[in-house]
Each structure stands twice: as C-alpha cells, then as structure tokens.
Design a protein around this motif. Structure first.
Motif, PDB file in Angstrom:
ATOM      1  N   ALA A  26     -41.768 -27.008 -19.014  1.00 57.09           N
ATOM      2  CA  ALA A  26     -42.906 -27.700 -18.795  1.00 57.09           C
ATOM      3  C   ALA A  26     -43.470 -27.161 -19.541  1.00 57.09           C
ATOM      4  O   ALA A  26     -44.747 -28.050 -19.805  1.00 57.09           O
ATOM      5  CB  ALA A  26     -42.732 -27.675 -17.520  1.00 57.09           C
ATOM      6  N   PHE A  27     -44.165 -26.273 -19.608  1.00 57.49           N
ATOM      7  CA  PHE A  27     -44.371 -25.078 -20.628  1.00 57.49           C
ATOM      8  C   PHE A  27     -44.229 -25.820 -22.420  1.00 57.49           C
ATOM      9  O   PHE A  27     -44.611 -26.082 -23.160  1.00 57.49           O
ATOM     10  CB  PHE A  27     -44.588 -23.922 -20.562  1.00 57.49           C
ATOM     11  CG  PHE A  27     -45.132 -22.909 -19.641  1.00 57.49           C
ATOM     12  CD1 PHE A  27     -46.525 -22.953 -19.673  1.00 57.49           C
ATOM     13  CD2 PHE A  27     -45.147 -23.175 -18.647  1.00 57.49           C
ATOM     14  CE1 PHE A  27     -47.278 -22.052 -18.987  1.00 57.49           C
ATOM     15  CE2 PHE A  27     -46.096 -22.338 -16.988  1.00 57.49           C
ATOM     16  CZ  PHE A  27     -46.816 -22.100 -17.701  1.00 57.49           C
ATOM     17  N   VAL A  68     -50.821 -29.733 -26.856  1.00 58.18           N
ATOM     18  CA  VAL A  68     -51.299 -29.229 -27.306  1.00 58.18           C
ATOM     19  C   VAL A  68     -51.896 -28.615 -28.621  1.00 58.18           C
ATOM     20  O   VAL A  68     -52.906 -28.897 -29.438  1.00 58.18           O
ATOM     21  CB  VAL A  68     -52.127 -27.964 -26.345  1.00 58.18           C
ATOM     22  CG1 VAL A  68     -53.006 -27.249 -27.344  1.00 58.18           C
ATOM     23  CG2 VAL A  68     -51.730 -27.969 -24.952  1.00 58.18           C
ATOM     24  N   GLY A  69     -50.598 -28.385 -29.137  1.00 55.97           N
ATOM     25  CA  GLY A  69     -50.479 -28.439 -30.421  1.00 55.97           C
ATOM     26  C   GLY A  69     -50.557 -29.732 -31.652  1.00 55.97           C
ATOM     27  O   GLY A  69     -51.427 -30.051 -32.499  1.00 55.97           O
ATOM     28  N   MET A  70     -49.850 -31.030 -31.510  1.00 61.27           N
ATOM     29  CA  MET A  70     -50.194 -32.090 -31.652  1.00 61.27           C
ATOM     30  C   MET A  70     -51.337 -32.648 -31.579  1.00 61.27           C
ATOM     31  O   MET A  70     -52.107 -33.161 -32.840  1.00 61.27           O
ATOM     32  CB  MET A  70     -49.581 -33.220 -30.567  1.00 61.27           C
ATOM     33  CG  MET A  70     -47.540 -33.345 -30.485  1.00 61.27           C
ATOM     34  SD  MET A  70     -47.259 -34.357 -29.511  1.00 61.27           S
ATOM     35  CE  MET A  70     -47.736 -36.423 -29.807  1.00 61.27           C
ATOM     36  N   MET A  71     -52.560 -32.643 -30.435  1.00 64.18           N
ATOM     37  CA  MET A  71     -54.160 -33.033 -30.048  1.00 64.18           C
ATOM     38  C   MET A  71     -54.280 -31.550 -31.141  1.00 64.18           C
ATOM     39  O   MET A  71     -55.903 -32.282 -31.943  1.00 64.18           O
ATOM     40  CB  MET A  71     -54.389 -32.172 -28.765  1.00 64.18           C
ATOM     41  CG  MET A  71     -55.788 -32.549 -28.550  1.00 64.18           C
ATOM     42  SD  MET A  71     -56.611 -30.937 -29.478  1.00 64.18           S
ATOM     43  CE  MET A  71     -56.223 -29.863 -27.691  1.00 64.18           C
ATOM     44  N   ILE A  72     -54.275 -30.179 -31.533  1.00 63.28           N
ATOM     45  CA  ILE A  72     -54.722 -29.654 -32.408  1.00 63.28           C
ATOM     46  C   ILE A  72     -55.216 -29.634 -33.913  1.00 63.28           C
ATOM     47  O   ILE A  72     -55.933 -30.036 -34.268  1.00 63.28           O
ATOM     48  CB  ILE A  72     -54.242 -27.837 -32.130  1.00 63.28           C
ATOM     49  CG1 ILE A  72     -55.143 -27.286 -30.724  1.00 63.28           C
ATOM     50  CG2 ILE A  72     -55.156 -27.389 -32.941  1.00 63.28           C
ATOM     51  CD1 ILE A  72     -54.303 -26.242 -30.802  1.00 63.28           C
ATOM     52  N   ALA A  77     -53.999 -20.616 -20.346  1.00 65.84           N
ATOM     53  CA  ALA A  77     -53.189 -19.976 -21.235  1.00 65.84           C
ATOM     54  C   ALA A  77     -53.098 -19.172 -21.081  1.00 65.84           C
ATOM     55  O   ALA A  77     -52.251 -17.600 -21.751  1.00 65.84           O
ATOM     56  CB  ALA A  77     -54.578 -20.579 -22.288  1.00 65.84           C
ATOM     57  N   LYS A  78     -53.077 -18.513 -19.493  1.00 65.15           N
ATOM     58  CA  LYS A  78     -53.522 -17.111 -19.416  1.00 65.15           C
ATOM     59  C   LYS A  78     -51.500 -16.137 -19.555  1.00 65.15           C
ATOM     60  O   LYS A  78     -50.972 -15.817 -19.050  1.00 65.15           O
ATOM     61  CB  LYS A  78     -53.036 -16.557 -17.664  1.00 65.15           C
ATOM     62  CG  LYS A  78     -55.175 -16.750 -17.872  1.00 65.15           C
ATOM     63  CD  LYS A  78     -55.064 -16.050 -16.372  1.00 65.15           C
ATOM     64  CE  LYS A  78     -56.985 -16.196 -17.022  1.00 65.15           C
ATOM     65  NZ  LYS A  78     -57.449 -15.688 -14.511  1.00 65.15           N
ATOM     66  N   ALA A  79     -51.031 -17.795 -19.177  1.00 69.64           N
ATOM     67  CA  ALA A  79     -49.244 -18.070 -19.874  1.00 69.64           C
ATOM     68  C   ALA A  79     -48.827 -17.220 -20.900  1.00 69.64           C
ATOM     69  O   ALA A  79     -47.800 -16.699 -20.983  1.00 69.64           O
ATOM     70  CB  ALA A  79     -48.746 -19.298 -19.692  1.00 69.64           C
ATOM     71  N   GLY A  80     -49.873 -17.103 -21.946  1.00 66.15           N
ATOM     72  CA  GLY A  80     -49.397 -15.921 -23.460  1.00 66.15           C
ATOM     73  C   GLY A  80     -48.667 -16.824 -24.324  1.00 66.15           C
ATOM     74  O   GLY A  80     -48.710 -17.940 -24.477  1.00 66.15           O
ATOM     75  N   PRO A 128     -45.090 -23.117 -28.303  1.00 69.88           N
ATOM     76  CA  PRO A 128     -45.125 -24.265 -28.586  1.00 69.88           C
ATOM     77  C   PRO A 128     -46.117 -25.018 -28.919  1.00 69.88           C
ATOM     78  O   PRO A 128     -45.664 -25.838 -30.224  1.00 69.88           O
ATOM     79  CB  PRO A 128     -44.728 -25.335 -26.957  1.00 69.88           C
ATOM     80  CG  PRO A 128     -44.716 -24.209 -26.247  1.00 69.88           C
ATOM     81  CD  PRO A 128     -44.928 -22.952 -26.562  1.00 69.88           C
ATOM     82  N   ILE A 129     -47.264 -24.035 -28.943  1.00 69.63           N
ATOM     83  CA  ILE A 129     -48.658 -25.033 -29.795  1.00 69.63           C
ATOM     84  C   ILE A 129     -48.345 -24.214 -31.454  1.00 69.63           C
ATOM     85  O   ILE A 129     -48.837 -25.550 -32.427  1.00 69.63           O
ATOM     86  CB  ILE A 129     -49.571 -24.295 -29.727  1.00 69.63           C
ATOM     87  CG1 ILE A 129     -50.142 -24.709 -27.771  1.00 69.63           C
ATOM     88  CG2 ILE A 129     -50.873 -23.990 -30.374  1.00 69.63           C
ATOM     89  CD1 ILE A 129     -51.385 -23.571 -27.700  1.00 69.63           C
TER      90      ILE A 129
END
Length: 307
Positions: free
Chosen positions: A224-225, A232-236, A255-258, A264-265
């Motif tokens: 899931a992460f 998120v990385g694709m969007m960035i 984002a607290k999941a570090g 993956p981002i």
C-alpha cells in the motif's frame, strides 16, 4: 508592519481550525485549536471566531490578518468553497474576518500555499526559491513558492497537486474527477486499498496502523505504501517538470511513515523525472509540522512575502 509587529494567523482545514499570534520572525507566540463542523456554515464560522477571540484575548494589537483555508478559494472575491467543508460554498470568509478584526489588512490564501510558504520561511525550504510544499494526510494538498514568492495563480488555487491524475481509469475523487493522486495516496484510501487486498486490521485502523503493520513486515501494508509513494513520486515528477522546481517538502500524517513513503517516492522519481534540469531535485520531510500553515498564513501579510 506596524508598532506591534504581530500578525493574527488562521489555518482552516476540514478537520481542524487553528488560530495564532505570530511575530515578524515567524514564531508562533500563542495558538488555539478547534474542530471543524463541516456541514454547518455558521457553526464553522463560530469555531473560527472562538479561536480568534481566544488568541487575541490580552494580546497586544495586531498589524494584519493572514488566512490559509482549504480550497478552492477565490482570493479576488475573498470567498471559499472547500471540498472538505461542505457547508462553506462561496462563504465570504475575508469579509467576515474584516468585520471581526477591523482596521487591519486581511489577506486570504489557499492552505497549501500557506504550508509551502511557511516551510520556505521558517522550515525545510529555506534554501530553495522554487519549491512545492505538500501534505500527504487524509487527502493530498500542496502549494507553490516560485522565485521566492507564494504563487497562487489566477484565482489563488495553483498548487492543488492532489488532483493531478495518476490513474486515468482510477477511482472517483471528491473533486469530481477520477484517478487523482489523492485517491491512491490519501491515508484512508491507502487503508481501503489494503483491506480490499486482504489486510486484516481492527475496525477504525488508520494510516498510522498501516505503517506499523508495514514496519512489522506485513506485505500488503508495505505494498500500500509502495503504491501510494509511487503515485506521489509520479505527481512530483510532473509538477517539477512544469514548474522547474529544485525542492519538494512533504509533511502530513502519512508522511510520518518516513522511508515507507519516501523511498518509493524517490524510486518513482528515478523513473519519471528524466529531464536534465530535474537532476538536482530534492524531496525532504517537512520540519514545522502543524505550525506550517499558521506561519505561512502570517507570511501573507509580513514583508517581504506580503504586506
């Protein structure tokens, strides 16, 4: 700025309303929190008014008011129509604030722009002039600082990166579209996807519980992460290519999941951010936490950003 050099800052979202007194150096001197009644316009305004009166009680005079609000916003008309506050449709937020705190300038901005501006002024984005500040939490929001200035675009809504499409045939989104990054990486959507894949967790388990399971080795939780972070990385990559960014600051509960999210981002950026001018792009955790919105809202009326 005037004699006191103090600003009233307000940060309004679909879960909480924060008000604070902020000095000209971006330090929050006092603050108050309220929950957000999302379906009743006047009840939501009453919570804003209550928080403002609490932080101003006994405080020196203020020189201005900066408001960051969930959007869409209309900074020209001074109205707001947040997706996550159904009761506020074309709500005259700036006019109400002028009536509540008369005699000082009142500036309105999107909450994503304020988060980005706060991190640029006092947080992880101090070294950057071209940055995206974003929050990955219940939803995915963001704002832009370009050439060292907050950039709201024509209506004040530039930076709504949660609604960049990453899955053309994806799930419907609250914005009316489908396949937005928010439908993949928002905390509740990640949990929902994990449950569909067979993740067994108690009722009410949230993104924090999902992260705990992932750290304990649960493969579905980790997937899931991986899926959310990749989106998120694709969007960035897309936003950075359009805006020629050098820094992305990521905050919020998910984002607290570090490393569960950031790894993956960064892998997605290795694949999708191939243009030569993106080679120096950095993605870093936010530093200011919940205060970023207040600090950024204050910056709307503090030189050199506002005023």
């Amino acid at each position: 700025m005037g004699v006191s050099d103090l600003v009233l800052a307000i940060d309004i979202g679909g879960t909480k309303i924060a008000a604070g007194v902020v000095d000209r150096d971006g330090h929050v001197l006092r603050s108050a929190l309220r929950s957000t009644p999302v379906d009743d316009a006047e009840a939501a305004w009453e919570q804003v008014r209550s928080a403002v009166e609490e932080v101003l009680a006994g405080a020196p005079a203020i020189d201005g008011v900066g408001i960051g609000c969930a959007g869409p916003v209309d900074t020209t008309a001074g109205t707001v129509s947040p997706i996550n506050i159904a009761g506020w449709q074309n709500f005259p937020l700036r006019t109400r604030m002028v009536e509540l705190v008369p005699g000082v300038p009142v500036r309105l901005g999107g909450d994503g722009v304020c988060m980005a501006l706060g991190e640029h002024w006092r947080g992880a984005g101090r070294s950057s002039r071209y940055l995206l500040g974003m929050v990955v939490s219940t939803g995915v929001g963001g704002g832009l600082v370009l050439d060292g200035r907050p950039y709201g675009g024509r209506t004040g809504n530039a930076g709504h990166i949660g609604h960049v499409v990453v899955e053309p045939d994806g799930l419907p989104c609250t914005c009316g579209g489908r396949g937005c990054v928010e439908t993949v990486a928002g905390g509740p959507r990640m949990v929902e996807w994990a449950r569909v894949q067979g993740w067994r967790a108690p009722a009410g388990a949230d993104a924090a519980a999902l992260a705990e399971a992932a750290r304990a080795g649960d493969e579905i939780a980790r997937a899931a992460f991986e899926r959310g972070g990749t989106a998120v990385g694709m969007m960035i990559a897309a936003v950075a290519a359009v805006c020629d960014l050098d820094l992305v600051v990521v905050g919020g509960g998910v984002a607290k999941a570090g490393p569960l999210l950031f790894d993956p981002i960064r892998r997605a950026l290795d694949v999708h951010a191939g243009l030569s001018y993106l080679s120096a792009l950095r993605v870093v955790p936010a530093r200011l936490g919940a205060e970023a919105g207040l600090v950024g809202a204050a910056a709307l009326v503090v030189p050199p950003f506002g005023g």
